[in-house]
Design an enzyme around this catalytic site. Structure first.
Site, PDB file in Angstrom:
ATOM      1  N   LYS A  61      -4.268  -6.704  -1.103  1.00 37.52           N
ATOM      2  CA  LYS A  61      -5.574  -6.165  -0.676  1.00 37.52           C
ATOM      3  C   LYS A  61      -5.353  -5.411   0.634  1.00 37.52           C
ATOM      4  CE  LYS A  61     -10.026  -5.840  -1.165  1.00 37.52           C
ATOM      5  NZ  LYS A  61     -10.566  -4.873  -2.122  1.00 37.52           N
ATOM      6  N   ASP A  80      -8.452  -6.112  -6.453  1.00 40.55           N
ATOM      7  CA  ASP A  80      -9.632  -6.011  -7.332  1.00 40.55           C
ATOM      8  C   ASP A  80      -9.309  -5.172  -8.557  1.00 40.55           C
ATOM      9  OD1 ASP A  80      -9.415  -4.599  -4.901  1.00 40.55           O
ATOM     10  OD2 ASP A  80     -11.311  -3.583  -5.203  1.00 40.55           O
TER      11      ASP A  80
END
Ligand code: NAP
Length: 415
Positions: free
Chosen positions: A227, A280
């Site tokens: 991330k 994600d």
């Protein structure tokens, strides 16, 4: 060598040893096991019968495990007033390879997670979780067979390192003030604070293990899941260190996605493609294009979420195995927890521990036994005589107990 007060060392076994990066496994290795809490004992009883049957069938009388019961969790606390006796940790270190059932962890306050403690104390820095489909298992996916990945999750750092302080505590307030006055960053008063340490050393050794695994098993790609678009110096660095490992240590075996697309000089059909995906996006990619992923290396928390989600795509936690592996020490365990509502009902699926045993035997080089167990699982599932979790997703299936499923796996090795 440690001395044991609660456990006893089997007299009919020998120690696995480790020298110069190589594990030496005798024909009668001593392997410590923790039954685990909740459904752990039901699952262990079924699994150990499968392990012994596979070894017997694969090697005749030539090889045999000397199982050594060690204590942790509720049983240990009840009997010895100690959640995790030091001798259990010592046994896992001394005998090198062990297997454990799930241990319960009280939420908030109280004792620290025993699982996390074991991983940190023994420096089991890689949590390896293979996720594959077994034909016949009900799945929410249209084509679940396309998913066949191995997640390498960093196991000792990140927010999992357990460096955190309660909101309003003197420590949190002291840290908040330090951060504001010395480092110039704002933080709301009365904030709880958790620290996310991620080191170059810790990240690189995990990623190194993932590349080596991909090379050894001739797998097509290693994906760094991170991330880093938001957490630039932790997750972003994980990605950068990942590419560095490939460039520095495996230049002959790897090429980047960009090099492959451009057909650049290092792009070769046989090279392992290395690439990265933001966390994600990784989740939706596994749902939409599962066949494009193989080995995934990722920091601790991402890996925790991803491996459970991936397991759900191929039939659930009941058949999701795992191994916590360091340098010359490994503890194998199911991905799931204690599932306490099913404790002592002989109902739960032992598949995750059985498949964790497959990983353990592969780690020991007992591949013949590992292959037999996989065959047994495949045939047990094809026979549609399965535990409740699989039965409810498989039309026409007959529900069997935990021990009954163990019997099916043993029968499946023979057919
Ligand atoms: P859990 O024990 O994994 O169970 C959640 C649900 O997953 C179960 O109710 C069941 O679903 C399904 N499930 C889990 N294991 C299964 C199996 N072998 N066969 C079939 N279905 C299975 O998660 P939890 O209830 O959140 O956690 C309980 C305790 O375990 C907590 O104390 C937690 O800290 C601990 N834990 C330990 C470990 C570990 O030791 N490594 C890992 C995770 C959690 P259905 O209800 O739909 O049947």
């Amino acid at each position: 060598m440690a001395t044991y007060k609660f456990a006893s060392v089997p007299s009919n076994g020998e120690r696995i040893t480790y020298a110069n990066g190589v594990l030496n496994v005798p024909n009668n290795p001593i392997i410590p096991f923790v039954e685990g809490d909740g459904t752990g004992p039901d699952i262990w009883r079924a699994s150990v019968r499968v392990f012994d049957a596979a070894i017997e069938k694969a090697f005749g009388g030539e090889r045999k495990v000397a199982w050594m019961k060690v204590y942790a969790g509720e049983e240990s606390f009840t009997k010895y007033n100690d959640w995790l006796p030091q001798e259990t940790v010592d046994a896992m270190q001394e005998f090198r390879v062990s297997i454990k059932g799930p241990l319960s962890t009280p939420v908030g306050g109280g004792i620290r997670s025993l699982n996390v403690t074991l991983r940190q104390v023994l420096d089991l820095y890689a949590c390896i979780r293979p996720v594959r489909y077994f034909e016949g298992v009900g799945s929410p996916m249209k084509d679940p067979g396309k998913l066949n990945i191995v997640v390498f999750r960093e196991n000792t750092e990140d927010v999992y390192a357990g460096i955190e302080w309660k909101a309003g505590s003197p420590e949190a307030e002291k840290l908040r003030l330090f951060i504001e006055t010395e480092l110039g960053k704002k933080m709301r008063e009365q904030s709880a604070i958790g620290i996310k340490p991620m080191s170059e050393f810790g990240s690189k050794r995990l990623i190194d293990m993932a590349y080596r695994y991909a090379i050894k098993h001739c797998l097509p790609s290693v994906t760094l899941m991170h991330k880093g678009n938001i957490m630039k110096f932790t997750e972003g660095a994980f990605r950068d260190w990942g590419y560095e490992v490939a460039r520095e240590k495996f230049p002959e075996d790897t090429c980047t996605e960009a090099e492959l697309t451009k057909g650049g000089p290092t792009a070769r059909a046989d090279a392992i493609v290395m690439r990265d995906r933001i966390a994600d996006s990784m989740f939706q990619q596994l749902l939409l294009r599962p066949g494009e992923y193989s080995v995934i290396a990722t920091p601790n928390l991402n890996g925790d979420y991803l491996s459970d989600a991936a397991a759900a795509q191929v039939g659930g936690l009941g058949i999701a195995p795992g191994g916590n592996v360091g340098d010359g020490v490994a503890v194998f365990e199911a991905t799931h927890g204690t599932a306490p509502k099913y404790a002592n009902l002989n109902k739960i699926n032992p598949g995750s521990v059985i498949l964790s045993g497959v990983m353990m035997f592969e780690y020991m080089g007992w591949n013949e036994a590992a292959k037999l167990i996989v065959k047994g699982m495949e045939n047990a599932i094809k026979s549609k005589r399965v535990t409740y979790d699989l039965a409810r997703q498989m039309p026409g299936a007959t529900e069997v107990s935990t021990s009954g499923f163990g019997d099916q796996v043993i029968a499946g090795m023979k057919s």
